[in-house]
Design an enzyme around this catalytic site. Sequence first.
Site, PDB file in Angstrom:
ATOM      1  N   HIS B  62     -38.457  58.422-113.244  1.00  0.00           N
ATOM      2  CA  HIS B  62     -38.027  57.060-113.573  1.00  0.00           C
ATOM      3  C   HIS B  62     -38.703  56.642-114.872  1.00  0.00           C
ATOM      4  O   HIS B  62     -39.595  57.330-115.378  1.00  0.00           O
ATOM      5  CB  HIS B  62     -38.310  56.090-112.419  1.00  0.00           C
ATOM      6  N   HIS B  64     -40.563  54.051-115.879  1.00  0.00           N
ATOM      7  CA  HIS B  64     -41.794  53.276-116.050  1.00  0.00           C
ATOM      8  C   HIS B  64     -42.711  54.007-117.041  1.00  0.00           C
ATOM      9  O   HIS B  64     -42.766  55.237-117.070  1.00  0.00           O
ATOM     10  CB  HIS B  64     -42.502  53.067-114.703  1.00  0.00           C
ATOM     11  N   ASP B  66     -45.789  54.672-117.262  1.00  0.00           N
ATOM     12  CA  ASP B  66     -46.779  55.662-116.811  1.00  0.00           C
ATOM     13  C   ASP B  66     -46.135  57.005-116.467  1.00  0.00           C
ATOM     14  O   ASP B  66     -46.839  57.953-116.107  1.00  0.00           O
ATOM     15  CB  ASP B  66     -47.618  55.128-115.639  1.00  0.00           C
ATOM     16  N   HIS B 268     -50.359  59.977-107.214  1.00  0.00           N
ATOM     17  CA  HIS B 268     -50.082  58.617-107.694  1.00  0.00           C
ATOM     18  C   HIS B 268     -50.995  57.630-106.958  1.00  0.00           C
ATOM     19  O   HIS B 268     -50.569  56.615-106.406  1.00  0.00           O
ATOM     20  CB  HIS B 268     -48.593  58.273-107.468  1.00  0.00           C
TER      21      HIS B 268
HETATM   22 ZN   LIG Z   1     -45.793  55.066-111.419  1.00  0.00          ZN
END
Ligand SMILES: [Zn+2]
Lengths: 304, 304
Positions: B62, B64, B66, B268
Amino acid sequence: MEITFLGTGAGMPAKYRNVTSIALKHLEDGSIWLFDCGEATQHQILHTSIKPRKISKIFITHLHGDHIFGLPGLLGSRSFLGGTEPLTIYGPKGIRDFIEVSLSVSQTHLNYKIEIIEFEDGQIFDVGNFKVEAKLLEHAIPSYGYRVVEKDKPGVLLVDKLKEIGVTPGPHYQLLKNGETIELEDGRLINGKDFLGPDKKGRVITILGDTRPCDHAVELAKDADILVHEATLDKEMEEAAYEFFHSTTHQAAQTAVKAQVKQLVITHISSRYEKQDWVRLEQETKEIFPNTVIAEDLKKIIVK
Amino acid sequence: MEITFLGTGAGMPAKYRNVTSIALKHLEDGSIWLFDCGEATQHQILHTSIKPRKISKIFITHLHGDHIFGLPGLLGSRSFLGGTEPLTIYGPKGIRDFIEVSLSVSQTHLNYKIEIIEFEDGQIFDVGNFKVEAKLLEHAIPSYGYRVVEKDKPGVLLVDKLKEIGVTPGPHYQLLKNGETIELEDGRLINGKDFLGPDKKGRVITILGDTRPCDHAVELAKDADILVHEATLDKEMEEAAYEFFHSTTHQAAQTAVKAQVKQLVITHISSRYEKQDWVRLEQETKEIFPNTVIAEDLKKIIVK
Ligand SMILES: [Zn+2]
Ligand SMILES: [Zn+2]
C-alpha cells in the site's frame, strides 16, 4: 549558531556517510533550519537531540535524489511528532511537485501549514535578524548556494560614559540603547547614538550545493565565518570533478582563499574514499586553506 | 527461499526498527523480490549481502509513506550499482505517479527498463515456477496482501523400478522424467508418469500489508508455509488497532490458526514497544499460535 552535519556523503548512502543534510540551529530560540534532506535524514536525526518540530525552514540546494529523497518522510514524521508550527521550504522549481505528489499519493496529512517557495535567484528572504540570499552555481542541474547573513546588532550602551555626564540608570537607558534621543530634567538633549559602542557584526554562513568552482560560489562566501563547500573528489581528480560538475579538495580551498572566509568545512565526500583516507583529504585541503575541517556524519560545529 | 526482514517497524523509523521492507531471495538463481520499500531500505541493504541489481521484482502492499518512501533512492542506486536487467514493480494505483514524478524531478536516469503494474485484485502474475495473487485487505487506504505460490514440481524418477523391468539409464530417462511415453527397442511402451514419485509440493509464502483481521487475509494465508502478518499492537489494544486499521498480536495469531499456516512471523511492531517488550509480544502471540517468531531488522528466515 550550531551546525550539525546529518549527512556528508555523495550520490548514494554509504556505511559511514549518509547522503546530504545539514542542520543549522539558532541557539537563541532553538529553531532549526535544514539545508537539503537526503534519504534517511530523519533516521540520522534519531541520533541527535534535534526535534523535527523545531525545524522551521528547509532550504534545498538542488533536486538530485541524494538531496531531497528524505523530505516526504521527514515532513510526515514532523507532524506525527507533534509539529504544528508552519514550515517553509525553499528550493528550485520542481520541489513543489515532488512534495505534493509524495504527500498526496501516500495520503500523508500534516498537522501544520507548509509553504513551498520555488525561487530562481537573489535574496530569498529578509525577516527578523536574518536575510538569506541564493545564487546559481555550476552543476548538471540547477544547483544553488545559500548565504545566511545575520544582521549587525547595535553596540552596547556605554554606561560609564553616561554616568560621567550625570545620566543615571533608569527606563530612559532602554531608549538610549535603541539609539533614540531623550531630554533630561535639566533640559539637556542626549542622543543615544553617541553613547553606543561599535556595532556587533552579524555572522555569515555560506552553504553551497553541488558545484564546480565558479564566481557565484566566491561571491556567496565573501568574508563568511563558515563556508560549507563540497569536495567530492581529491586534488588529483580535477578532470573527473569537471566532468561530473563537482569540486576537488583543492578547488574548495581555492574558493575559500578567494572569498577570504574564516573557516572552511568540506563535505559531500565520495564513497570511493575509505575512512582512513579522510585525514589525507583534510590535509591536502589545508595545504591551500589551513583553517579547514572535513565534515563527518553527526559532527557539530559552533559558529561563534 | 530465504526471507530477510529489512524493516520491521510501524509508521516511522525508530532506532531498532526501520520502516517496512522484506526481501525474498530465490536461492536457485539468487534473484530477489522485495515487498515494500520504506525510507532507508537501501541503507538497510548495506548491512546485508543483498545486491540491489539482483532485485527483479518489487511488490508494494500500500502507498503509506512508511512502505514506499525508499523506492526512488533504491531505484537510482540499483542503476548506479550496475543494475541493467529490467525491474517490475507491482502496486496499487498511484505508485506510478510517485515513481515517475520522483525520478523525473530528481532527473534520475536509470540504466534499466522499469515496468510498473498497477493492479486491483486477483492473480497478478504466473510466470515460470511461481504465481502471485493479491487481495484487498482492510486498512485506511487500499492495502493488499500477497500470496506467493511455488508450483508443484514433478516427483523424482523411480530409477530402481525402471531398472527392475530392464529399462537402463540413457537419454530416454529425461523423457520419462518429463512424464512422456517412450518405446523400447523390444516394442514395449513405457509411460513416464507411471515411474514418478509423488509431486513435490511447492511452497506458499503469504506477506500481508497493514490490515485489520479480515477474510481475505485468511484466504491468502490458507495452508501457507509462512505467513508474515503485521502485529502493530499488543493483545490489550484491540480497540486502538481497530481505530487505526491495524492488528494486534492475538489477531495475527487467530488468522494464522484459521488459515492453518505452518509458521507465523509477526512484524510492523509499533515503536511504543521497547526492545525488552518484544519477547512479551512474541510470547502472547504464541499463546494462540505456538509456531510464531517476531521479526527483527536484518533477521533471516529460511523457507524449506
Ligand atoms: Zn505501515
Ligand atoms: Zn549530491
